[in-house]
Enzyme design. Structure first.
Site, PDB file in Angstrom:
ATOM      1  N   LYS A 142       0.834  -1.200   0.000  1.00 30.63           N
ATOM      2  CA  LYS A 142       0.000   0.000   0.000  1.00 30.63           C
ATOM      3  C   LYS A 142       0.870   1.252   0.000  1.00 30.63           C
ATOM      4  O   LYS A 142       1.778   1.377   0.818  1.00 30.63           O
ATOM      5  CB  LYS A 142      -0.923   0.001   1.220  1.00 30.63           C
ATOM      6  N   THR A 177      -8.089  10.014   7.661  1.00 29.63           N
ATOM      7  CA  THR A 177      -7.766   8.711   7.072  1.00 29.63           C
ATOM      8  C   THR A 177      -7.636   7.628   8.145  1.00 29.63           C
ATOM      9  O   THR A 177      -7.023   6.588   7.911  1.00 29.63           O
ATOM     10  CB  THR A 177      -6.458   8.799   6.270  1.00 29.63           C
ATOM     11  N   GLY A 187      -8.246   4.481  10.035  1.00 31.65           N
ATOM     12  CA  GLY A 187      -8.893   3.216   9.703  1.00 31.65           C
ATOM     13  C   GLY A 187      -8.806   2.803   8.253  1.00 31.65           C
ATOM     14  O   GLY A 187      -9.459   1.834   7.850  1.00 31.65           O
ATOM     15  N   THR A 188      -7.977   3.482   7.456  1.00 30.65           N
ATOM     16  CA  THR A 188      -7.902   3.124   6.038  1.00 30.65           C
ATOM     17  C   THR A 188      -7.379   1.702   5.838  1.00 30.65           C
ATOM     18  O   THR A 188      -7.892   0.960   4.998  1.00 30.65           O
ATOM     19  CB  THR A 188      -7.019   4.107   5.259  1.00 30.65           C
ATOM     20  N   GLY A 189      -6.347   1.321   6.596  1.00 22.96           N
ATOM     21  CA  GLY A 189      -5.787  -0.016   6.436  1.00 22.96           C
ATOM     22  C   GLY A 189      -6.772  -1.100   6.825  1.00 22.96           C
ATOM     23  O   GLY A 189      -6.917  -2.112   6.124  1.00 22.96           O
ATOM     24  N   CYS A 190      -7.458  -0.894   7.940  1.00 25.28           N
ATOM     25  CA  CYS A 190      -8.469  -1.857   8.385  1.00 25.28           C
ATOM     26  C   CYS A 190      -9.593  -1.957   7.360  1.00 25.28           C
ATOM     27  O   CYS A 190     -10.053  -3.059   7.018  1.00 25.28           O
ATOM     28  CB  CYS A 190      -9.062  -1.418   9.726  1.00 25.28           C
TER      29      CYS A 190
END
Length: 267
Positions: free
Chosen positions: A174, A207, A209-212
């Site tokens: 990512k 942003t 919580g974007t990875g979750c």
């Protein structure tokens, strides 16, 4: 019958990341979400002020309860915090034959640590080989490899291939922590780059919580029977929409969450 995905992760009391973000994303994409809580955090948009790990027998009991009753199509794994929890999860899903999305959660958006330093090796040894797809951001990939962060798409590809060497079937590198006007996410398998997903880099601090959200969205797509490249494409498009409308939510005073239900109600 409803498609089912299971998230195994920590709870975010602020609602923007962790289990809460996972269940929102799965629901928004039309998938029934089940959950196993591995840790409880006292967390908001500004900081993580406390972390309490769930007892190991309770973690394993949750997983057993879900997998022996629900027809789970895919598992997403997020925050695990300690070596013992990582090993417990690895042991508890050993009989699961479906796809597994592993998000190696290490640091919260606030900068607070969510993974013990001595847990990195256990994560790499016990769970990375179990992953259908590993979804590290650039700092997480560098930590897993013990090297400097990638600065170019070519370096991202090299690091993704190196992570496949630890046993993951595929790695989604990512690029949100990268530089430039365009954000690059690169999907590689054990031999080559197989897909690239790009989006304009947005000037927003919302942003959290974007990875979750991305990893649970990929799990939702896999639970629906999509091929990995299609599941990642669906998740990427969904997340970009959630980021684009995040500023309108006005949640908290720090790094606010993305808008998980941007397709259902406007901000």
């Amino acid at each position: 019958m409803a498609h089912i995905a299971l998230t195994i992760a920590g709870s975010d009391s602020g609602g923007g990341a962790g289990i809460q973000a996972d269940l929102k994303a799965m629901s928004a994409l039309g998938v029934y979400g089940a959950s196993v809580v591995t840790a409880v955090t006292a967390q908001n948009t500004r900081a993580v002020t406390a972390v309490h790990g769930i007892p190991l027998d309770v973690v394993s009991a949750q997983i057993e309860a879900v997998l022996t009753d629900l027809d789970v199509g895919a598992i997403k794994i997020g925050m695990l915090a300690t070596p013992d929890i990582i090993q417990t999860v690895a042991d508890s899903i050993s009989g699961f034959e479906g796809p597994v999305v592993l998000d190696p959660v290490m640091i919260a958006k606030s900068g607070d640590s969510l993974l013990a330093q001595d847990a990195v090796q256990t994560l790499r040894d016990a769970l990375v080989p179990r992953a259908t797809v590993l979804t590290p951001n650039l700092p997480e990939a560098a930590c897993l490899l013990g090297c400097s962060e990638a600065n170019t798409p070519d370096q991202m590809t090299e690091q993704g291939l190196a992570l496949c060497g630890f046993g993951a079937q595929a790695v989604l590198m990512k690029g949100g922590h990268g530089r430039g006007d365009i954000c690059h996410d690169l999907l590689v398998d054990g031999s080559e780059q197989i897909a690239e997903y790009t989006a304009p880099r947005r000037d927003t601090r919302n942003t959290h919580g974007t990875g979750c959200t991305l990893s649970s969205s990929i799990a939702a797509g896999l639970a629906q029977g999509l091929a990995l490249t299609d599941a990642v494409a669906q998740a990427h498009d969904y997340l970009q929409g959630a980021i684009a409308l995040a500023d309108g939510l006005g949640i908290g005073q720090g790094h606010g969450p993305v808008h998980h239900f941007h397709r259902v109600w406007p901000a």
